[in-house]
Design a protein around this motif. Structure first.
Motif, PDB file in Angstrom:
ATOM      1  N   GLU A   6       1.180  -1.346   0.226  1.00 25.35           N
ATOM      2  CA  GLU A   6      -0.074   0.114  -0.006  1.00 25.35           C
ATOM      3  C   GLU A   6       0.929   1.012  -0.139  1.00 25.35           C
ATOM      4  N   SER A   7       0.004   2.076  -0.406  1.00 26.71           N
ATOM      5  CA  SER A   7       0.719   3.688  -1.335  1.00 26.71           C
ATOM      6  C   SER A   7      -0.024   4.661  -0.104  1.00 26.71           C
ATOM      7  N   GLY A   9      -1.191   6.813   2.012  1.00 23.96           N
ATOM      8  CA  GLY A   9      -1.322   7.477   3.453  1.00 23.96           C
ATOM      9  C   GLY A   9      -0.367   8.884   3.762  1.00 23.96           C
ATOM     10  N   LEU A  20      -5.817   6.131  -1.865  1.00 24.56           N
ATOM     11  CA  LEU A  20      -4.578   4.924  -1.191  1.00 24.56           C
ATOM     12  C   LEU A  20      -4.853   3.966  -2.717  1.00 24.56           C
ATOM     13  N   CYS A  22      -2.770   0.426  -4.002  1.00 23.39           N
ATOM     14  CA  CYS A  22      -2.909  -1.267  -3.444  1.00 23.39           C
ATOM     15  C   CYS A  22      -1.782  -2.039  -4.287  1.00 23.39           C
ATOM     16  N   TRP A  94      -5.492  -0.807   5.300  1.00 22.80           N
ATOM     17  CA  TRP A  94      -4.455  -2.409   4.509  1.00 22.80           C
ATOM     18  C   TRP A  94      -5.533  -2.926   3.655  1.00 22.80           C
ATOM     19  N   THR A 114      -1.238   0.949   5.214  1.00 21.24           N
ATOM     20  CA  THR A 114      -1.003   2.822   5.477  1.00 21.24           C
ATOM     21  C   THR A 114      -1.767   3.232   6.693  1.00 21.24           C
ATOM     22  N   GLN A 115      -0.362   4.227   7.404  1.00 21.38           N
ATOM     23  CA  GLN A 115      -1.737   5.394   8.044  1.00 21.38           C
ATOM     24  C   GLN A 115      -2.309   6.389   7.783  1.00 21.38           C
TER      25      GLN A 115
END
Length: 120
Positions: A6-7, A9, A20, A22, A94, A114-115
């Motif tokens: 994931e990216s 966040g 986001l 994935c 996620w 990812t937060q």
């Protein structure tokens, strides 16, 4: 093996937006259903959105009309567009995917997460 990464966040103010991503990689025959989950501290895991291989989508009531899930099969990537973010959307997000490495066999994989933090 299959990996989901994931990216996208980050920290955003209430009312803002994030996208986001994935990305699935590895020995992939077919990606079936893909889902996004989230979990905030002290709260239970929540299924946020899902998308089938044919593009059918479903959403949690808490995000309907604000979040949009989509997928790019050519890139083995699923996206979650988060709009009109609220502080209560703060969580670790996620992706989870039912992925086939052969015609007869599939398995559920998940990413590390990812937060997403929404400030008021």
């Amino acid at each position: 093996q299959v990996q989901l990464v994931e990216s996208g966040g980050g920290l955003v103010q209430a009312g803002g937006s994030l996208t986001l991503s994935c990305a699935a990689s590895g020995s992939i025959f077919r990606i079936n259903t893909m889902d996004w989950y989230r979990q905030a501290p002290g709260k239970e895991r929540e299924l946020v959105a899902g998308i089938s291989s044919g593009g059918s989508t479903n959403y949690a009531d808490s995000v309907k009309g604000r979040f949009t899930i989509s997928r790019d099969n050519a890139k083995n990537t699923v996206y979650l567009q988060l709009n009109s973010l609220k502080p209560e959307d703060t969580a670790v997000y996620w992706c989870s995917g039912d992925i086939s490495r052969s015609y007869y066999y599939s398995k559920v994989y998940r990413g590390q997460g990812t937060q997403v933090t929404v400030s008021s």
